[in-house]
Design a protein around this motif. Sequence first.
Motif, PDB file in Angstrom:
ATOM      1  N   CYS A 353      12.589  37.182  16.384  1.00  0.00           N
ATOM      2  CA  CYS A 353      13.559  36.677  17.355  1.00  0.00           C
ATOM      3  C   CYS A 353      13.713  35.162  17.197  1.00  0.00           C
ATOM      4  CB  CYS A 353      13.135  37.033  18.776  1.00  0.00           C
ATOM      5  SG  CYS A 353      11.584  36.283  19.293  1.00  0.00           S
ATOM      6  N   ASP A 354      14.852  34.649  17.615  1.00  0.00           N
ATOM      7  CA  ASP A 354      15.102  33.209  17.528  1.00  0.00           C
ATOM      8  C   ASP A 354      14.346  32.436  18.611  1.00  0.00           C
ATOM      9  OD1 ASP A 354      16.813  33.658  15.402  1.00  0.00           O
ATOM     10  OD2 ASP A 354      18.553  33.929  16.705  1.00  0.00           O
ATOM     11  N   GLU A 355      14.075  33.087  19.730  1.00  0.00           N
ATOM     12  CA  GLU A 355      13.383  32.419  20.827  1.00  0.00           C
ATOM     13  C   GLU A 355      11.928  32.156  20.461  1.00  0.00           C
ATOM     14  OE1 GLU A 355      12.491  33.236  25.601  1.00  0.00           O
ATOM     15  OE2 GLU A 355      13.333  34.796  24.310  1.00  0.00           O
ATOM     16  N   GLU A 356      11.455  30.956  20.741  1.00  0.00           N
ATOM     17  CA  GLU A 356      10.074  30.591  20.425  1.00  0.00           C
ATOM     18  C   GLU A 356       9.122  31.294  21.404  1.00  0.00           C
ATOM     19  OE1 GLU A 356       7.392  28.734  17.945  1.00  0.00           O
ATOM     20  OE2 GLU A 356       9.573  28.650  17.811  1.00  0.00           O
ATOM     21  N   LEU A 357       8.180  32.053  20.851  1.00  0.00           N
ATOM     22  CA  LEU A 357       7.195  32.785  21.657  1.00  0.00           C
ATOM     23  C   LEU A 357       5.818  32.194  21.403  1.00  0.00           C
ATOM     24  CD1 LEU A 357       8.401  36.469  21.145  1.00  0.00           C
ATOM     25  CD2 LEU A 357       9.051  34.838  22.920  1.00  0.00           C
ATOM     26  N   THR A 358       5.220  31.661  22.464  1.00  0.00           N
ATOM     27  CA  THR A 358       3.934  30.973  22.348  1.00  0.00           C
ATOM     28  C   THR A 358       2.866  31.715  23.130  1.00  0.00           C
ATOM     29  OG1 THR A 358       5.109  28.870  22.229  1.00  0.00           O
ATOM     30  CG2 THR A 358       2.756  28.779  22.699  1.00  0.00           C
ATOM     31  N   ILE A 359       1.730  31.885  22.483  1.00  0.00           N
ATOM     32  CA  ILE A 359       0.587  32.508  23.153  1.00  0.00           C
ATOM     33  C   ILE A 359      -0.636  31.621  22.947  1.00  0.00           C
ATOM     34  CG2 ILE A 359       1.505  34.817  22.701  1.00  0.00           C
ATOM     35  CD1 ILE A 359      -0.847  35.088  20.640  1.00  0.00           C
ATOM     36  N   LYS A 360      -1.715  31.964  23.609  1.00  0.00           N
ATOM     37  CA  LYS A 360      -2.988  31.302  23.378  1.00  0.00           C
ATOM     38  C   LYS A 360      -3.871  32.271  22.616  1.00  0.00           C
ATOM     39  CE  LYS A 360      -6.427  28.418  25.678  1.00  0.00           C
ATOM     40  NZ  LYS A 360      -6.877  27.830  26.970  1.00  0.00           N
ATOM     41  N   GLY A 361      -4.194  31.912  21.363  1.00  0.00           N
ATOM     42  CA  GLY A 361      -4.955  32.853  20.568  1.00  0.00           C
ATOM     43  C   GLY A 361      -5.536  32.216  19.323  1.00  0.00           C
ATOM     44  N   ASP A 362      -6.202  33.038  18.536  1.00  0.00           N
ATOM     45  CA  ASP A 362      -6.814  32.635  17.269  1.00  0.00           C
ATOM     46  C   ASP A 362      -5.862  33.047  16.160  1.00  0.00           C
ATOM     47  OD1 ASP A 362      -8.335  32.718  14.826  1.00  0.00           O
ATOM     48  OD2 ASP A 362     -10.141  32.561  16.047  1.00  0.00           O
ATOM     49  N   ALA A 363      -5.206  32.070  15.546  1.00  0.00           N
ATOM     50  CA  ALA A 363      -4.189  32.350  14.533  1.00  0.00           C
ATOM     51  C   ALA A 363      -4.767  33.110  13.352  1.00  0.00           C
ATOM     52  CB  ALA A 363      -3.543  31.045  14.078  1.00  0.00           C
ATOM     53  N   ALA A 364      -5.959  32.747  12.914  1.00  0.00           N
ATOM     54  CA  ALA A 364      -6.555  33.402  11.750  1.00  0.00           C
ATOM     55  C   ALA A 364      -6.843  34.864  12.050  1.00  0.00           C
ATOM     56  CB  ALA A 364      -7.833  32.667  11.344  1.00  0.00           C
ATOM     57  N   GLN A 365      -7.351  35.129  13.251  1.00  0.00           N
ATOM     58  CA  GLN A 365      -7.679  36.507  13.598  1.00  0.00           C
ATOM     59  C   GLN A 365      -6.422  37.353  13.746  1.00  0.00           C
ATOM     60  OE1 GLN A 365      -9.532  38.345  17.478  1.00  0.00           O
ATOM     61  NE2 GLN A 365     -11.148  37.337  16.305  1.00  0.00           N
ATOM     62  N   LEU A 366      -5.379  36.822  14.391  1.00  0.00           N
ATOM     63  CA  LEU A 366      -4.143  37.577  14.551  1.00  0.00           C
ATOM     64  C   LEU A 366      -3.451  37.789  13.206  1.00  0.00           C
ATOM     65  CD1 LEU A 366      -2.686  36.065  17.844  1.00  0.00           C
ATOM     66  CD2 LEU A 366      -3.758  38.301  17.518  1.00  0.00           C
ATOM     67  N   GLU A 367      -3.565  36.811  12.318  1.00  0.00           N
ATOM     68  CA  GLU A 367      -3.013  36.994  10.975  1.00  0.00           C
ATOM     69  C   GLU A 367      -3.711  38.147  10.276  1.00  0.00           C
ATOM     70  OE1 GLU A 367      -3.474  34.549   6.887  1.00  0.00           O
ATOM     71  OE2 GLU A 367      -2.453  33.442   8.489  1.00  0.00           O
ATOM     72  N   GLN A 368      -5.031  38.208  10.421  1.00  0.00           N
ATOM     73  CA  GLN A 368      -5.793  39.299   9.815  1.00  0.00           C
ATOM     74  C   GLN A 368      -5.376  40.639  10.424  1.00  0.00           C
ATOM     75  OE1 GLN A 368     -10.007  38.917  10.378  1.00  0.00           O
ATOM     76  NE2 GLN A 368     -10.514  40.510   8.895  1.00  0.00           N
ATOM     77  N   VAL A 369      -5.111  40.659  11.745  1.00  0.00           N
ATOM     78  CA  VAL A 369      -4.698  41.888  12.433  1.00  0.00           C
ATOM     79  C   VAL A 369      -3.380  42.401  11.867  1.00  0.00           C
ATOM     80  CG1 VAL A 369      -3.792  42.752  14.637  1.00  0.00           C
ATOM     81  CG2 VAL A 369      -5.941  41.479  14.582  1.00  0.00           C
ATOM     82  N   ILE A 370      -2.367  41.532  11.795  1.00  0.00           N
ATOM     83  CA  ILE A 370      -1.042  41.975  11.351  1.00  0.00           C
ATOM     84  C   ILE A 370      -1.063  42.339   9.872  1.00  0.00           C
ATOM     85  CG2 ILE A 370       1.379  41.309  11.138  1.00  0.00           C
ATOM     86  CD1 ILE A 370       0.975  39.482  13.553  1.00  0.00           C
ATOM     87  N   MET A 371      -1.807  41.572   9.074  1.00  0.00           N
ATOM     88  CA  MET A 371      -1.919  41.897   7.651  1.00  0.00           C
ATOM     89  C   MET A 371      -2.557  43.264   7.461  1.00  0.00           C
ATOM     90  SD  MET A 371      -0.462  39.718   5.701  1.00  0.00           S
ATOM     91  CE  MET A 371      -1.194  40.277   4.165  1.00  0.00           C
ATOM     92  N   HIS A 372      -3.549  43.571   8.268  1.00  0.00           N
ATOM     93  CA  HIS A 372      -4.181  44.884   8.152  1.00  0.00           C
ATOM     94  C   HIS A 372      -3.186  45.985   8.513  1.00  0.00           C
ATOM     95  CE1 HIS A 372      -7.220  47.988   8.155  1.00  0.00           C
ATOM     96  NE2 HIS A 372      -6.716  48.396   9.312  1.00  0.00           N
ATOM     97  N   LEU A 373      -2.370  45.779   9.563  1.00  0.00           N
ATOM     98  CA  LEU A 373      -1.376  46.783   9.947  1.00  0.00           C
ATOM     99  C   LEU A 373      -0.359  46.987   8.836  1.00  0.00           C
ATOM    100  CD1 LEU A 373      -0.721  45.859  13.701  1.00  0.00           C
ATOM    101  CD2 LEU A 373      -2.218  47.643  12.783  1.00  0.00           C
ATOM    102  N   LEU A 374       0.055  45.914   8.193  1.00  0.00           N
ATOM    103  CA  LEU A 374       0.991  46.031   7.079  1.00  0.00           C
ATOM    104  C   LEU A 374       0.355  46.751   5.902  1.00  0.00           C
ATOM    105  CD1 LEU A 374       2.668  42.503   7.225  1.00  0.00           C
ATOM    106  CD2 LEU A 374       3.692  44.693   7.858  1.00  0.00           C
TER     107      LEU A 374
END
Length: 493
Positions: A353-374
């Motif tokens: 989406c074009d709208e900026e979505l901000t959360i509070k989290g661990d970028a490295a861990q979430l990257e690992q999560v999405i990469m694993h799903l892919l």
Amino acid sequence: PELISFFLHFSHVGQMHKAIGIWTAGDKQIDTLLQLGQALHQALSAGHTAPALIRSILRQVDATNARMTIMERHFSSTLEDAAEQVRGLAELAMLVSSLLLLTLGIILARQIIAGIRRTQAALTASEARLRHVIGTDIVGIAFWDNAGNITDANDTYLGMLGYAQEDMQQGRINWRKLTPGEYREQDEEASRLVREQGRCPPYEKEYIRKDGDRVAVMMGTARLDADGGVAFVLDVSERKQLEKRLQQVQKMEAIATLVGGIAHDFNNTLAASQGNLYLAKQYAKDNPRLIEKLAIIERLGTHSAEIVQQLLTFASKGIVRMEPMSLNALCMRIEYLAAPRLTEGTALTMDICDEELTIKGDAAQLEQVIMHLLTNARDAVAGADAPAIRCRLSRLEPDAEFRAKHRRLGQGEVAHIQVRDNGCGMSEEQLAHVFEPFYTTKEVGKGTGLGLAMVYGSMKTHRGVVAIDSAPGTGTSVDLYLPLLGGEKPPAS
């Protein structure tokens, strides 16, 4: 005798008293006639004729007879007046009696009508209360006959089964036919209790809906008469699902506690092993074959450390750095990293989406999560004719039902990340275990069974939710929901 009795009983009444007086006076005139008759008889029997005496007696007889004639007429008219008076009194009495009876009849009729109206009002009120109870959405109510046919039911009951009023009116709903075979014995026991005791305590069972699905219910039933009874049915499907989810959460928490403890100890052991491997490599500089073997052991140790890190992520006991971060930037980076890892011919679509979505989290861990799903999606579409994977990022405004189901997300808006593929999919039995550590649907040697366990633990750490929807042959959709951070901006990159 009857006439004498009549005169005795009514001698004091008006005209009757007057008639009796005339009768009494007439008796005296009769006595006078008798006396005159005797005198005339003596005069004629004397043997000599006394015309003057005889004429005198006859004149007296005529005079007495004339008086009696007058008295007879007076007596007759008096009796007629008395009869008329009695007739009038009788008619008056009959009229009064009729009026009294009519009044009494009217009073009794009004009381009967009032009683009927009260009974009708009570019946109407009772029927209205019953219809109000039946019409409520609190519980399903159904009336059944001895053959099991549903003869009447409220919309709540029909809605549970997916039927309409027309289906019931046409005799299409029979609770015996809608009960799965495994509940027949339970139903028979309930029917026995109804026959013997008139009712049965509530018990749980399932119905087969019109569309073929099953619905879990709790029901109690009671007999109304010799021809049938009534059943009260409560849909407990949601409660059953909540119980199942609670059991799954408790199971996962117990596994996480166990895994976390083991992983910490194993991590300490690996750290010591890696240190000793480093020293061993220093001592074996002059032995290439030994260095080669030590390097293999070091790679295996590194891989084991990654597995331990995944276990710690699942158990929410790993080291995380929770900072404001942009999910848009994360997804763009993942698109760049994921493309080389996909099998040739697999289409990857990144819908950000074009709208900026901000959360509070661990970028490295979430990257690992999405990469694993892919990676999982890549393996799932390997046999598809046109393998396709779509990763989508969007804002979600949850409704009340969604918030009630996922209370962990709080009351704010939510970021939604969806990874969807058109691969082989999973069965319901597989879906029930996908988040358990070391459970995998892949072939032996192609998966550790820790990926989705790590995803589950990461979402728990980020106060998020993960949901999976899949069916054999239709692909899999993994949905990640993360609470958005309000007011804070991600650090500049």
